[in-house]
Write a protein that holds these residues in place. Sequence first.
Motif, PDB file in Angstrom:
ATOM      1  N   GLY A  78     -28.315   3.014  -0.073  1.00  0.00           N
ATOM      2  CA  GLY A  78     -28.141   3.891   1.076  1.00  0.00           C
ATOM      3  C   GLY A  78     -28.741   3.354   2.360  1.00  0.00           C
ATOM      4  N   ARG A  79     -29.651   2.398   2.274  1.00  0.00           N
ATOM      5  CA  ARG A  79     -30.260   1.821   3.477  1.00  0.00           C
ATOM      6  C   ARG A  79     -29.327   0.780   4.094  1.00  0.00           C
ATOM      7  N   LEU A  80     -29.445   0.579   5.405  1.00  0.00           N
ATOM      8  CA  LEU A  80     -28.753  -0.532   6.036  1.00  0.00           C
ATOM      9  C   LEU A  80     -29.233  -1.840   5.427  1.00  0.00           C
ATOM     10  N   LYS A  81     -28.304  -2.718   5.108  1.00  0.00           N
ATOM     11  CA  LYS A  81     -28.694  -3.982   4.483  1.00  0.00           C
ATOM     12  C   LYS A  81     -29.625  -4.796   5.377  1.00  0.00           C
ATOM     13  N   SER A  82     -29.370  -4.797   6.668  1.00  0.00           N
ATOM     14  CA  SER A  82     -30.225  -5.575   7.563  1.00  0.00           C
ATOM     15  C   SER A  82     -31.669  -5.085   7.520  1.00  0.00           C
ATOM     16  N   GLU A  83     -31.852  -3.775   7.457  1.00  0.00           N
ATOM     17  CA  GLU A  83     -33.210  -3.230   7.421  1.00  0.00           C
ATOM     18  C   GLU A  83     -33.868  -3.433   6.061  1.00  0.00           C
ATOM     19  N   ALA A  84     -33.099  -3.223   4.987  1.00  0.00           N
ATOM     20  CA  ALA A  84     -33.646  -3.427   3.642  1.00  0.00           C
ATOM     21  C   ALA A  84     -33.996  -4.889   3.418  1.00  0.00           C
ATOM     22  N   ALA A  85     -33.121  -5.799   3.866  1.00  0.00           N
ATOM     23  CA  ALA A  85     -33.387  -7.224   3.715  1.00  0.00           C
ATOM     24  C   ALA A  85     -34.617  -7.635   4.517  1.00  0.00           C
ATOM     25  N   ALA A  86     -34.729  -7.136   5.748  1.00  0.00           N
ATOM     26  CA  ALA A  86     -35.882  -7.486   6.573  1.00  0.00           C
ATOM     27  C   ALA A  86     -37.185  -7.050   5.919  1.00  0.00           C
ATOM     28  N   ALA A  87     -37.192  -5.870   5.328  1.00  0.00           N
ATOM     29  CA  ALA A  87     -38.406  -5.382   4.663  1.00  0.00           C
ATOM     30  C   ALA A  87     -38.790  -6.270   3.489  1.00  0.00           C
ATOM     31  N   GLN A  88     -37.811  -6.647   2.681  1.00  0.00           N
ATOM     32  CA  GLN A  88     -38.095  -7.502   1.522  1.00  0.00           C
ATOM     33  C   GLN A  88     -38.574  -8.881   1.969  1.00  0.00           C
ATOM     34  N   ALA A  94     -44.992 -12.909   5.394  1.00  0.00           N
ATOM     35  CA  ALA A  94     -45.427 -12.154   6.573  1.00  0.00           C
ATOM     36  C   ALA A  94     -45.724 -13.064   7.756  1.00  0.00           C
ATOM     37  N   GLY A  95     -45.675 -14.369   7.560  1.00  0.00           N
ATOM     38  CA  GLY A  95     -46.037 -15.306   8.616  1.00  0.00           C
ATOM     39  C   GLY A  95     -44.884 -15.752   9.486  1.00  0.00           C
ATOM     40  N   ILE A  96     -43.691 -15.197   9.279  1.00  0.00           N
ATOM     41  CA  ILE A  96     -42.548 -15.573  10.099  1.00  0.00           C
ATOM     42  C   ILE A  96     -42.000 -14.334  10.803  1.00  0.00           C
ATOM     43  N   GLU A  97     -41.158 -14.563  11.809  1.00  0.00           N
ATOM     44  CA  GLU A  97     -40.565 -13.465  12.575  1.00  0.00           C
ATOM     45  C   GLU A  97     -39.202 -13.125  11.989  1.00  0.00           C
ATOM     46  N   ILE A  98     -38.984 -11.866  11.671  1.00  0.00           N
ATOM     47  CA  ILE A  98     -37.728 -11.413  11.075  1.00  0.00           C
ATOM     48  C   ILE A  98     -37.205 -10.239  11.885  1.00  0.00           C
ATOM     49  N   GLU A  99     -35.958 -10.349  12.349  1.00  0.00           N
ATOM     50  CA  GLU A  99     -35.366  -9.305  13.173  1.00  0.00           C
ATOM     51  C   GLU A  99     -34.093  -8.783  12.518  1.00  0.00           C
ATOM     52  N   ALA A 100     -34.014  -7.471  12.336  1.00  0.00           N
ATOM     53  CA  ALA A 100     -32.798  -6.825  11.847  1.00  0.00           C
ATOM     54  C   ALA A 100     -31.965  -6.423  13.046  1.00  0.00           C
ATOM     55  N   LEU A 101     -30.761  -6.972  13.145  1.00  0.00           N
ATOM     56  CA  LEU A 101     -29.870  -6.703  14.265  1.00  0.00           C
ATOM     57  C   LEU A 101     -28.795  -5.712  13.858  1.00  0.00           C
ATOM     58  N   ASP A 102     -28.308  -4.938  14.818  1.00  0.00           N
ATOM     59  CA  ASP A 102     -27.147  -4.121  14.496  1.00  0.00           C
ATOM     60  C   ASP A 102     -25.913  -5.013  14.488  1.00  0.00           C
ATOM     61  N   ALA A 103     -24.821  -4.510  13.931  1.00  0.00           N
ATOM     62  CA  ALA A 103     -23.630  -5.339  13.719  1.00  0.00           C
ATOM     63  C   ALA A 103     -23.103  -5.907  15.025  1.00  0.00           C
ATOM     64  N   GLN A 104     -23.148  -5.133  16.110  1.00  0.00           N
ATOM     65  CA  GLN A 104     -22.621  -5.596  17.382  1.00  0.00           C
ATOM     66  C   GLN A 104     -23.440  -6.738  17.965  1.00  0.00           C
ATOM     67  N   ALA A 105     -24.730  -6.785  17.627  1.00  0.00           N
ATOM     68  CA  ALA A 105     -25.615  -7.806  18.198  1.00  0.00           C
ATOM     69  C   ALA A 105     -25.509  -9.136  17.480  1.00  0.00           C
ATOM     70  N   GLY A 106     -24.872  -9.160  16.308  1.00  0.00           N
ATOM     71  CA  GLY A 106     -24.824 -10.385  15.522  1.00  0.00           C
ATOM     72  C   GLY A 106     -24.171 -11.538  16.256  1.00  0.00           C
ATOM     73  N   LEU A 107     -22.959 -11.338  16.764  1.00  0.00           N
ATOM     74  CA  LEU A 107     -22.260 -12.417  17.459  1.00  0.00           C
ATOM     75  C   LEU A 107     -22.977 -12.800  18.753  1.00  0.00           C
ATOM     76  N   ALA A 108     -23.538 -11.818  19.436  1.00  0.00           N
ATOM     77  CA  ALA A 108     -24.244 -12.106  20.683  1.00  0.00           C
ATOM     78  C   ALA A 108     -25.477 -12.978  20.440  1.00  0.00           C
ATOM     79  N   ALA A 109     -26.023 -12.941  19.225  1.00  0.00           N
ATOM     80  CA  ALA A 109     -27.236 -13.692  18.908  1.00  0.00           C
ATOM     81  C   ALA A 109     -26.956 -15.150  18.569  1.00  0.00           C
TER      82      ALA A 109
END
Length: 243
Positions: A78-88, A94-109
């Motif tokens: 039920g969770r957004l995959k981007s958010e669930a993946a980022a948490a895992q 914990a020493g790296i930067e992890i950002e969960a993007l919304d679907a629209q932001a993916g191509l822009a990134a």
Amino acid sequence: MSELARYSRQIVLRELGVNGQQLLRDSTVLLIGLGGLGSIAAAYLAGAGIGRLLLSDRDRVDTSNLQRQVLYRQSDVGRLKSEAAAAQLRALNAGIEIEALDAQAGLAAVAQADVVLDCTDNFPARRAINAACVRARKPLVSGAAIRFEGQLALFDVAAGSACYDCLYPDTGEQAETCEEAGILGPVVGTVGALQALLALKYLLGLREDLNALQVWDARQMQWRRFTMSIDPACAVCGQTRLT
């Protein structure tokens, strides 16, 4: 835990070393699609110490995903995959930067990334990602898996390689889905792990995989390698090569 201790097993590699680890630490990788391919690739990239991971997927975790998308847990349904993946992944490193993007932001990134991984499962998404990478002149690691079959390729127009549309021009054909055709978990997991491998090799300057399409028959445990050719009339990269 010190970074030297965490990454000691790969730092000892002659091809990597302390300088190579710093290259990974300074790199940004964008993963679009966090299913069977992306969830495995993301875990290996986080484990290897990629400094910044950008994660994009519009879907939510479904019970049927857990057969092969082993980054997730039953409690993630039920969770957004981007958010669930980022948490895992934060729990993994914990020493790296992890950002969960919304679907629209993916191509822009795409423009922010040093390498982009296409871990999606349909032709329209793959073509959109390829077009964004061609425009931004960013390397693209493409993977696909269905039934007992897998494919893997590295595209980098800036280095003179073909692009995804040179290989698969738009004919209006619809890709089969895992829901329709089926997929065995380790098949898609293997391809996802190899996408992470190609990305790490690229960042370390080991780029022997350009212009090669790797095709895997998992039932026979056989790989075939094909040389990819640039299509001078490619609607996506043809004009880019003239500028």
